[in-house]
Design a protein around this motif. Structure first.
Motif, PDB file in Angstrom:
ATOM      1  N   THR A  44       6.134  19.838  20.053  1.00  0.00           N
ATOM      2  CA  THR A  44       6.764  19.273  21.246  1.00  0.00           C
ATOM      3  C   THR A  44       8.200  19.770  21.397  1.00  0.00           C
ATOM      4  N   MET A  45       8.836  20.115  20.289  1.00  0.00           N
ATOM      5  CA  MET A  45      10.205  20.624  20.360  1.00  0.00           C
ATOM      6  C   MET A  45      10.239  22.103  20.767  1.00  0.00           C
ATOM      7  N   VAL A  46       9.224  22.847  20.350  1.00  0.00           N
ATOM      8  CA  VAL A  46       9.165  24.275  20.683  1.00  0.00           C
ATOM      9  C   VAL A  46       8.936  24.476  22.169  1.00  0.00           C
ATOM     10  N   LEU A 129       0.736   6.262  29.597  1.00  0.00           N
ATOM     11  CA  LEU A 129       1.519   7.509  29.538  1.00  0.00           C
ATOM     12  C   LEU A 129       0.581   8.677  29.819  1.00  0.00           C
ATOM     13  N   ASN A 130       0.068   8.732  31.036  1.00  0.00           N
ATOM     14  CA  ASN A 130      -1.000   9.674  31.359  1.00  0.00           C
ATOM     15  C   ASN A 130      -0.540  10.988  31.974  1.00  0.00           C
ATOM     16  N   PHE A 135       3.376  13.342  27.504  1.00  0.00           N
ATOM     17  CA  PHE A 135       2.533  13.527  26.322  1.00  0.00           C
ATOM     18  C   PHE A 135       3.336  13.445  25.029  1.00  0.00           C
ATOM     19  N   PHE A 136       4.539  13.979  25.039  1.00  0.00           N
ATOM     20  CA  PHE A 136       5.330  13.973  23.812  1.00  0.00           C
ATOM     21  C   PHE A 136       5.617  12.554  23.327  1.00  0.00           C
ATOM     22  N   SER A 142       2.445   8.157  17.813  1.00  0.00           N
ATOM     23  CA  SER A 142       1.400   8.342  16.805  1.00  0.00           C
ATOM     24  C   SER A 142       2.005   8.718  15.459  1.00  0.00           C
ATOM     25  N   PHE A 143       2.944   9.649  15.489  1.00  0.00           N
ATOM     26  CA  PHE A 143       3.603  10.057  14.253  1.00  0.00           C
ATOM     27  C   PHE A 143       4.348   8.875  13.635  1.00  0.00           C
TER      28      PHE A 143
END
Length: 171
Positions: A44-46, A129-130, A135-136, A142-143
């Motif tokens: 997500t950072m890339v 959050l669709n 998405f991030f 989740s993480f």
């Protein structure tokens, strides 16, 4: 491919359990899962999920970042199945070995209900959050949940390493 990593975890757990025991195998497994899931955070950072479509971008490296983001995301999700399946087996083994038979059904039912409740929470968050630019958030949440579980299990693991006795009534 993800199922293959799950099967690898299924077949790898017994060897790990024989060498180090279920508590150690569980600790190793959940830390492995968290480490592999960190690839999703990096993804997500890339790619910077809020960037938008590369077709209207003047940045020539936009497409490369998108491919890198996708590869890292898929690698993280797919390979983390190895730790997930091994951890699931470790927890199931410990429940069977350590919980008295008189309350095993109650403990298993409670554990299953909590698991289903948190799975439902994941679905609700997915509905809320669709949008692709959100998405991030799902990745971070989740993480975060897996990270909390890792910390809780690590605390248990440390106590269990120093506990030389089995409490009364344990099978």
């Amino acid at each position: 491919i993800g199922a293959g990593f799950g099967l690898l975890g299924t077949f790898g757990y017994p060897a790990l359990h024989r060498r180090r025991g279920s508590t150690w195998a569980g600790g190793f497994s959940i830390w492995l899962q968290l480490s592999l899931l960190s690839l999703c955070l990096i993804a997500t950072m890339v790619g910077n999920a809020s960037e938008g479509d590369c077709s209207d971008s003047s940045d020539p490296d936009c497409e490369k970042r998108r491919v890198s983001e996708l590869v890292l995301l898929l690698l993280g999700v797919v390979t983390s199945r190895l730790g997930l399946w091994m951890f699931d087996l470790a927890v199931s083994q410990m429940l069977q070995e350590r919980v008295p038979l008189t309350i095993l059904a109650t403990v298993n039912g409670t554990q299953s209900s909590m698991q289903e409740l948190l799975e439902l929470l994941g679905y609700v968050l997915g509905l809320a959050l669709n949008r692709p630019d959100q998405f991030f958030y799902l990745v971070y949440i989740s993480f975060g949940f897996v990270g909390c579980a890792t910390l809780f299990y690590t605390a248990f693991w440390r106590v269990d390493m120093h506990d030389d006795h089995v409490p009364p009534g344990m099978v």
